[in-house]
Design an enzyme around this catalytic site. Structure first.
Site, PDB file in Angstrom:
ATOM      1  N   PHE A 131      33.658 104.837  89.395  1.00  0.00           N
ATOM      2  CA  PHE A 131      33.191 106.177  88.997  1.00  0.00           C
ATOM      3  C   PHE A 131      33.222 107.030  90.257  1.00  0.00           C
ATOM      4  CE2 PHE A 131      29.501 109.053  87.986  1.00  0.00           C
ATOM      5  CZ  PHE A 131      29.911 109.510  86.734  1.00  0.00           C
ATOM      6  N   GLY A 139      26.530 114.980  96.891  1.00  0.00           N
ATOM      7  CA  GLY A 139      25.920 113.779  96.322  1.00  0.00           C
ATOM      8  C   GLY A 139      24.965 114.206  95.222  1.00  0.00           C
ATOM      9  N   SER A 140      23.776 114.647  95.637  1.00  0.00           N
ATOM     10  CA  SER A 140      22.812 115.160  94.652  1.00  0.00           C
ATOM     11  C   SER A 140      23.314 116.455  94.030  1.00  0.00           C
ATOM     12  CB  SER A 140      21.459 115.419  95.323  1.00  0.00           C
ATOM     13  OG  SER A 140      20.894 114.205  95.756  1.00  0.00           O
ATOM     14  N   TRP A 164      31.090 106.672  99.016  1.00  0.00           N
ATOM     15  CA  TRP A 164      30.060 105.832  98.369  1.00  0.00           C
ATOM     16  C   TRP A 164      30.545 105.349  97.011  1.00  0.00           C
ATOM     17  CZ3 TRP A 164      27.161 104.643 102.123  1.00  0.00           C
ATOM     18  CH2 TRP A 164      26.770 105.600 103.075  1.00  0.00           C
ATOM     19  N   ARG A 274       0.855  77.892  97.071  1.00  0.00           N
ATOM     20  CA  ARG A 274       0.565  77.979  98.506  1.00  0.00           C
ATOM     21  C   ARG A 274      -0.950  77.853  98.739  1.00  0.00           C
ATOM     22  NH1 ARG A 274       1.892  77.960 103.935  1.00  0.00           N
ATOM     23  NH2 ARG A 274       1.185  79.823 105.031  1.00  0.00           N
ATOM     24  N   GLN A 285      -8.985  87.359  95.726  1.00  0.00           N
ATOM     25  CA  GLN A 285      -8.934  88.572  94.890  1.00  0.00           C
ATOM     26  C   GLN A 285      -7.889  89.566  95.406  1.00  0.00           C
ATOM     27  OE1 GLN A 285     -12.882  90.127  94.252  1.00  0.00           O
ATOM     28  NE2 GLN A 285     -13.305  88.576  92.696  1.00  0.00           N
ATOM     29  N   GLU A 370      23.122 107.185  91.543  1.00  0.00           N
ATOM     30  CA  GLU A 370      23.062 107.755  90.181  1.00  0.00           C
ATOM     31  C   GLU A 370      21.890 108.738  90.011  1.00  0.00           C
ATOM     32  OE1 GLU A 370      24.021 105.280  86.755  1.00  0.00           O
ATOM     33  OE2 GLU A 370      25.036 103.933  88.155  1.00  0.00           O
ATOM     34  N   SER A 373      15.660 109.710  93.511  1.00  0.00           N
ATOM     35  CA  SER A 373      14.350 109.939  92.872  1.00  0.00           C
ATOM     36  C   SER A 373      14.019 111.427  92.829  1.00  0.00           C
ATOM     37  CB  SER A 373      13.266 109.180  93.642  1.00  0.00           C
ATOM     38  OG  SER A 373      13.462 107.795  93.466  1.00  0.00           O
ATOM     39  N   GLU A 374      14.371 112.143  93.889  1.00  0.00           N
ATOM     40  CA  GLU A 374      14.050 113.576  93.942  1.00  0.00           C
ATOM     41  C   GLU A 374      14.815 114.342  92.863  1.00  0.00           C
ATOM     42  OE1 GLU A 374      14.828 111.568  96.421  1.00  0.00           O
ATOM     43  OE2 GLU A 374      12.992 111.581  97.606  1.00  0.00           O
TER      44      GLU A 374
END
Ligand code: COS
Length: 388
Positions: A131, A139-140, A164, A274, A285, A370, A373-374
């Site tokens: 792709f 990119g973005s 990329w 372990r 805890q 793909e 996150s932003e």
């Protein structure tokens, strides 16, 4: 014991449950082949594509009329497949995912002649797909793409560089995006199918990354693409890219979840076996807090992924926001889960080759590719503003 209770959730049909059972069993039987590494990641990826193709799993990446298993691309099947493969092998997941992403736009937008020419062979693992969207300066911001497609008699000439590109060094066929210039920005892009034996195609560089995967920078110099290899119409490229990503972004979340579920299982086993301060690590805890965080993160990711996939499979009107949420949450929380698993393993968790160390390297790129996150946050925020 791996938690598979999500298989009973109402988003899934019986054939999805059967797929998960069959594929999990196949992965266990083929564990050695899935992890066989020669030091040549391109060769390993080719081997995995062939293995997955022979076993019939790549048929999930194309529609039934062209050698596939489901009538149209079934996002829940794609997600379950990626989640299961990623649980066992990051590279096997990658090999599967790229056959789908690399031909998604062909499945959705090509003529039957073009579908017939490529999809069956991709589903058999005889052709490797890629792709080609990203560029050094795009990119973005896809609309900033500079690679050009110039109209000539009978087709287009492609000039520019992509980087990329997953499978870039080994792909036989690429879905390629280039500027045809009908309008500035997003409205002036088109999508094409390009075979890598086209004169003027060149692999400029193989890119090494923290979790080895075949990535490359590609150059196109007057590469001729015939008219019938244009997908949709001239100027439809941005819409085609986004429609493809609307399917595959949820599957990136699913791959992240496969890594995270493996990390949680590894951590659970480690914490139970372990001994520390005279008792199992799991008795502390502080350990239980980490295990609880992992279980919660994995179930919330699973819910978001299955919701997004179900929405797409069932023709719901709102799918882009759902896919963005699934990818964003699953990749970000998988990173946190895997980090906690490494911590539970202590020094052993950073030892090269140990499963949680491999997962720690595998997960990082999924928060970037793909749609970083932003970008997913931009998509989600725009949907929220539009809904006002
Ligand atoms: N499906 C169909 N059409 C879509 C769409 C979608 N999911 N998303 C946007 N569009 C349409 C918009 O409706 C708009 O059309 P109109 O002007 O007619 O309304 C057009 O496409 C342009 O959309 P937008 O204005 O949102 O474009 P932007 O340039 O602002 O870009 C983001 C939006 C950032 C979301 C987009 O560029 C993106 O997803 N970037 C990340 C790309 C990516 O994933 N890169 C990795 C490559 S693969 S490793």
């Amino acid at each position: 014991m791996a938690d598979t209770s999500f298989l009973d959730w109402p988003f899934l049909d019986q054939h999805h449950r059967d797929l998960h059972t069959r594929l999990s069993g196949w992965c266990q039987t083929h564990e050695a082949a899935l992890h066989h590494e020669t030091g040549d990641v391109e060769a390993d990826c080719r081997t995995l594509v062939k293995l997955l193709g022979r076993a019939g799993w790549l048929r999930l990446a194309v529609p039934a009329a062209f050698g596939g298993l489901t009538e149209k691309l079934d996002v829940r099947s794609l997600c379950l497949t990626r989640q299961t493969l990623a649980y066992h092998s990051g590279l096997a997941d990658f090999a599967f995912a790229m056959q789908g992403l690399g031909t998604g736009a062909i499945s959705l937008f090509a003529t039957d002649v073009i579908r017939e020419r490529y999809l069956r062979r991709v589903a058999r693992g005889e052709l490797i797909a890629g792709f080609a969207l990203s560029e050094l300066e795009a990119g973005s911001d896809v609309a900033a793409m500079a690679t050009t497609a110039t109209k000539v008699a009978g087709g287009y000439l492609i000039n520019g560089e992509k980087t990329w590109i997953s499978n870039g060094g080994i792909a036989d066929v690429l879905t390629l995006f280039a500027r045809t210039g009908e309008a500035p920005g997003a409205k002036g892009l088109s999508a094409f199918v390009l075979t890598t034996d086209t004169p003027g195609f060149e692999i400029v560089e193989r890119i090494d990354v923290i979790a080895p995967h075949p990535l490359a920078t590609l150059r196109f110099t007057n590469c001729f693409i015939p008219d019938d290899h244009l997908l949709g119409g001239a100027g439809d490229g941005f819409r085609i890219a986004m429609a493809t990503l609307d399917i595959f972004r949820s599957t990136v979340g699913a791959a992240a979840l496969g890594f995270a579920r493996r990390a949680a299982d590894e951590a659970m086993h480690r914490a139970s076996t372990r001994q520390l301060f005279g008792a199992p690590l799991a008795d502390l805890q502080m350990t239980q807090v980490a295990l609880a965080d992992m279980a919660l993160a994995n179930d919330t990711s699973q819910l978001l992924i299955l919701r997004a996939a179900w929405a797409k499979d069932n023709g719901q009107p709102r799918i882009t926001r759902e896919a963005a949420m699934a990818k964003l949450h699953a990749t970000e929380s998988a990173q946190a889960t895997i980090d906690k698993a490494v911590q539970i393993f202590g020094g052993m968790g950073v030892r090269s080759g140990v499963m949680v160390e491999r997962l720690y390297r595998e997960i990082r790129a999924l928060r970037i590719y793909e749609g970083a996150s932003e970008v997913q946050k931009i998509v989600i925020a725009r949907a929220a503003l539009q809904a006002q």
